[in-house]
Motif scaffolding. Structure first.
Motif, PDB file in Angstrom:
ATOM      1  N   SER A  81      39.679  40.014  44.945  1.00 18.94           N
ATOM      2  CA  SER A  81      38.582  41.210  44.899  1.00 18.94           C
ATOM      3  C   SER A  81      37.261  40.673  45.787  1.00 18.94           C
ATOM      4  O   SER A  81      36.742  41.598  46.237  1.00 18.94           O
ATOM      5  CB  SER A  81      38.320  41.101  43.475  1.00 18.94           C
ATOM      6  OG  SER A  81      39.218  41.493  42.579  1.00 18.94           O
TER       7      SER A  81
ATOM      8  N   TYR B   3      27.736  37.660  39.633  1.00 18.51           N
ATOM      9  CA  TYR B   3      28.687  38.605  40.632  1.00 18.51           C
ATOM     10  C   TYR B   3      28.966  39.884  39.440  1.00 18.51           C
ATOM     11  O   TYR B   3      29.186  40.880  39.765  1.00 18.51           O
ATOM     12  CB  TYR B   3      29.829  38.012  41.309  1.00 18.51           C
ATOM     13  CG  TYR B   3      30.637  38.777  42.189  1.00 18.51           C
ATOM     14  CD1 TYR B   3      30.035  39.352  43.388  1.00 18.51           C
ATOM     15  CD2 TYR B   3      32.048  39.071  41.950  1.00 18.51           C
ATOM     16  CE1 TYR B   3      30.802  40.251  44.246  1.00 18.51           C
ATOM     17  CE2 TYR B   3      32.828  39.647  42.623  1.00 18.51           C
ATOM     18  CZ  TYR B   3      32.261  40.251  43.738  1.00 18.51           C
ATOM     19  OH  TYR B   3      32.782  41.046  44.781  1.00 18.51           O
TER      20      TYR B   3
ATOM     21  N   ASN C  52      36.056  42.870  49.016  1.00 19.97           N
ATOM     22  CA  ASN C  52      34.401  43.168  49.121  1.00 19.97           C
ATOM     23  C   ASN C  52      33.978  42.888  50.446  1.00 19.97           C
ATOM     24  O   ASN C  52      33.221  43.607  51.214  1.00 19.97           O
ATOM     25  CB  ASN C  52      33.808  42.421  47.769  1.00 19.97           C
ATOM     26  CG  ASN C  52      32.350  43.392  47.600  1.00 19.97           C
ATOM     27  OD1 ASN C  52      32.072  44.161  48.175  1.00 19.97           O
ATOM     28  ND2 ASN C  52      31.798  42.429  47.031  1.00 19.97           N
ATOM     29  N   TYR C  53      34.332  41.597  50.825  1.00 20.31           N
ATOM     30  CA  TYR C  53      33.944  41.203  52.142  1.00 20.31           C
ATOM     31  C   TYR C  53      34.673  42.092  53.353  1.00 20.31           C
ATOM     32  O   TYR C  53      33.888  42.482  54.156  1.00 20.31           O
ATOM     33  CB  TYR C  53      34.535  39.797  52.454  1.00 20.31           C
ATOM     34  CG  TYR C  53      34.522  39.500  53.684  1.00 20.31           C
ATOM     35  CD1 TYR C  53      33.327  38.875  54.329  1.00 20.31           C
ATOM     36  CD2 TYR C  53      35.590  39.304  54.414  1.00 20.31           C
ATOM     37  CE1 TYR C  53      33.167  38.432  55.974  1.00 20.31           C
ATOM     38  CE2 TYR C  53      35.581  39.045  56.027  1.00 20.31           C
ATOM     39  CZ  TYR C  53      34.390  38.491  56.659  1.00 20.31           C
ATOM     40  OH  TYR C  53      34.485  37.929  57.970  1.00 20.31           O
TER      41      TYR C  53
ATOM     42  N   TRP D 198      38.170  44.805  38.372  1.00 21.20           N
ATOM     43  CA  TRP D 198      37.408  44.567  39.283  1.00 21.20           C
ATOM     44  C   TRP D 198      38.231  44.781  40.699  1.00 21.20           C
ATOM     45  O   TRP D 198      37.669  45.263  41.741  1.00 21.20           O
ATOM     46  CB  TRP D 198      37.308  42.922  39.145  1.00 21.20           C
ATOM     47  CG  TRP D 198      35.866  42.624  39.762  1.00 21.20           C
ATOM     48  CD1 TRP D 198      35.848  41.625  40.740  1.00 21.20           C
ATOM     49  CD2 TRP D 198      34.727  43.031  39.603  1.00 21.20           C
ATOM     50  NE1 TRP D 198      34.454  41.531  41.223  1.00 21.20           N
ATOM     51  CE2 TRP D 198      33.769  42.250  40.408  1.00 21.20           C
ATOM     52  CE3 TRP D 198      34.032  43.799  38.768  1.00 21.20           C
ATOM     53  CZ2 TRP D 198      32.472  42.712  40.596  1.00 21.20           C
ATOM     54  CZ3 TRP D 198      32.706  44.222  38.780  1.00 21.20           C
ATOM     55  CH2 TRP D 198      31.819  43.502  39.488  1.00 21.20           C
TER      56      TRP D 198
ATOM     57  N   HIS E 177      37.038  47.530  43.887  1.00 26.35           N
ATOM     58  CA  HIS E 177      36.810  47.136  45.354  1.00 26.35           C
ATOM     59  C   HIS E 177      37.885  47.970  46.194  1.00 26.35           C
ATOM     60  O   HIS E 177      37.660  48.404  47.464  1.00 26.35           O
ATOM     61  CB  HIS E 177      36.994  45.755  45.538  1.00 26.35           C
ATOM     62  CG  HIS E 177      35.727  45.007  45.068  1.00 26.35           C
ATOM     63  ND1 HIS E 177      34.483  45.336  45.376  1.00 26.35           N
ATOM     64  CD2 HIS E 177      35.958  44.074  44.034  1.00 26.35           C
ATOM     65  CE1 HIS E 177      33.808  44.373  44.639  1.00 26.35           C
ATOM     66  NE2 HIS E 177      34.400  43.741  43.743  1.00 26.35           N
TER      67      HIS E 177
ATOM     68  N   TRP F  88      37.426  50.732  49.085  1.00 23.24           N
ATOM     69  CA  TRP F  88      38.180  50.648  50.334  1.00 23.24           C
ATOM     70  C   TRP F  88      38.886  51.862  50.537  1.00 23.24           C
ATOM     71  O   TRP F  88      38.715  52.612  51.684  1.00 23.24           O
ATOM     72  CB  TRP F  88      39.261  49.728  50.070  1.00 23.24           C
ATOM     73  CG  TRP F  88      40.327  49.465  51.245  1.00 23.24           C
ATOM     74  CD1 TRP F  88      39.973  49.139  52.463  1.00 23.24           C
ATOM     75  CD2 TRP F  88      41.689  49.971  51.326  1.00 23.24           C
ATOM     76  NE1 TRP F  88      41.263  49.052  53.048  1.00 23.24           N
ATOM     77  CE2 TRP F  88      42.411  49.649  52.591  1.00 23.24           C
ATOM     78  CE3 TRP F  88      42.464  50.594  50.334  1.00 23.24           C
ATOM     79  CZ2 TRP F  88      43.628  49.938  52.710  1.00 23.24           C
ATOM     80  CZ3 TRP F  88      43.723  51.058  50.506  1.00 23.24           C
ATOM     81  CH2 TRP F  88      44.336  50.684  51.815  1.00 23.24           C
TER      82      TRP F  88
ATOM     83  N   ASN G  72      35.506  45.073  52.851  1.00 22.74           N
ATOM     84  CA  ASN G  72      34.992  46.418  52.826  1.00 22.74           C
ATOM     85  C   ASN G  72      33.588  46.666  53.588  1.00 22.74           C
ATOM     86  O   ASN G  72      33.125  47.379  54.137  1.00 22.74           O
ATOM     87  CB  ASN G  72      34.947  46.962  51.431  1.00 22.74           C
ATOM     88  CG  ASN G  72      35.997  47.281  50.672  1.00 22.74           C
ATOM     89  OD1 ASN G  72      36.827  47.885  51.600  1.00 22.74           O
ATOM     90  ND2 ASN G  72      36.102  47.241  49.486  1.00 22.74           N
ATOM     91  N   TRP G  73      32.769  45.450  53.386  1.00 23.08           N
ATOM     92  CA  TRP G  73      31.264  45.565  53.980  1.00 23.08           C
ATOM     93  C   TRP G  73      31.588  45.056  55.324  1.00 23.08           C
ATOM     94  O   TRP G  73      30.437  45.416  56.290  1.00 23.08           O
ATOM     95  CB  TRP G  73      30.420  44.376  53.238  1.00 23.08           C
ATOM     96  CG  TRP G  73      30.285  44.795  51.878  1.00 23.08           C
ATOM     97  CD1 TRP G  73      30.699  46.017  51.153  1.00 23.08           C
ATOM     98  CD2 TRP G  73      29.362  44.216  51.103  1.00 23.08           C
ATOM     99  NE1 TRP G  73      29.969  46.079  49.866  1.00 23.08           N
ATOM    100  CE2 TRP G  73      29.215  45.050  49.601  1.00 23.08           C
ATOM    101  CE3 TRP G  73      28.729  42.866  50.895  1.00 23.08           C
ATOM    102  CZ2 TRP G  73      28.598  44.568  48.652  1.00 23.08           C
ATOM    103  CZ3 TRP G  73      27.796  42.651  49.827  1.00 23.08           C
ATOM    104  CH2 TRP G  73      27.704  43.392  48.832  1.00 23.08           C
TER     105      TRP G  73
ATOM    106  N   TRP H 199      26.333  41.940  38.448  1.00 24.99           N
ATOM    107  CA  TRP H 199      26.047  43.007  39.444  1.00 24.99           C
ATOM    108  C   TRP H 199      24.617  43.484  39.289  1.00 24.99           C
ATOM    109  O   TRP H 199      24.366  44.809  39.504  1.00 24.99           O
ATOM    110  CB  TRP H 199      27.096  43.931  39.517  1.00 24.99           C
ATOM    111  CG  TRP H 199      27.182  44.773  40.818  1.00 24.99           C
ATOM    112  CD1 TRP H 199      26.414  45.896  41.488  1.00 24.99           C
ATOM    113  CD2 TRP H 199      28.042  44.452  41.932  1.00 24.99           C
ATOM    114  NE1 TRP H 199      26.764  46.179  42.507  1.00 24.99           N
ATOM    115  CE2 TRP H 199      27.518  45.458  42.878  1.00 24.99           C
ATOM    116  CE3 TRP H 199      29.067  43.488  42.231  1.00 24.99           C
ATOM    117  CZ2 TRP H 199      28.302  45.053  44.327  1.00 24.99           C
ATOM    118  CZ3 TRP H 199      29.685  43.378  43.317  1.00 24.99           C
ATOM    119  CH2 TRP H 199      29.255  44.441  44.348  1.00 24.99           C
TER     120      TRP H 199
END
Length: 146
Positions: free
Chosen positions: A91, A12, A95-96, A129, A133, A137, A98-99, A15
Motif C-alpha cells: 500500500s 500515516y 502510494n509512491y 488501505w 490506494h 490508481w 501514484n504520486w 492521515w
C-alpha cells in the motif's frame, strides 16, 4: 527500528498531521544509510523500508534515497509470508507509484497484490488501505469502470 515503524505508520493511518514524522527522519537516515543497514530479518526490513518511504513521501519528496527505498521495498514484498505485512508495504509502495510514477509503474504491483485482499487472513484495515490506494490508481489511469 520497529518502534520507528509504529510511530510513522500511526501518523500515516491517521492521515492528518505528518509534521511530527520529521523528527524521525534523521534516525532513518542514520539507520538505513546505504552500506549501513542494521541486521534485520526480511519482515523487519520491510516494515522499516515502508516507514522510511512514508517519511520521505510526506516530508522529504526530493530526498536522494526516495527511489532506492521504493525499489528495496518492492524487492522485499514477494518474500513476505504474512499477508497483512505484505499488504501494508504494498500500500505504501502503491502510494509512491501514484504520486511519483503517475501510476504507470504500478501495473505489475497491482497485479501481484490485489488478489491478496480476498484471502481470509487479510484484515479489514489492510483491505481498506489497499483499496484506498488502488482506487486512486484507477482514478489516475481513468479506469472508471474498474
Amino acid at each position: 527500528m520497529l518502534a520507528l515503524h509504529t510511530i510513522i505508520v500511526g501518523h500515516y493511518y491517521e492521515w492528518a498531521d505528518f509534521a511530527p514524522i520529521d523528527h524521525w527522519v534523521p534516525e532513518f537516515e542514520q539507520l538505513l544509510a546505504p552500506g549501513r543497514e542494521p541486521p534485520l530479518d526480511a519482515a523487519d526490513e520491510l516494515r522499516a523500508q515502508s516507514a522510511w518511504l512514508i517519511a520521505l513521501l510526506f516530508l522529504r519528496p526530493d530526498h536522494p534515497d526516495l527511489a532506492r527505498c521504493a525499489k528495496r521495498l518492492d524487492e522485499l514484498l514477494d518474500g513476505e509470508p504474512d499477508v497483512n505485512v505484505r499488504l501494508m508495504g504494498a500500500s505504501v509502495l502503491l502510494n509512491y507509484c501514484n504520486w511519483y510514477a503517475k501510476g504507470a509503474s504500478a501495473d505489475a504491483l497491482v497485479a501481484r497484490i490485489t488478489p491478496l485482499i480476498t484471502r481470509p487472513d487479510t484484515t479489514p484495515l489492510m483491505q481498506v488501505w489497499w483499496r484506498t490506494h488502488l482506487s486512486f490508481w484507477h482514478f489516475l489511469g481513468a479506469r472508471y469502470e474498474e
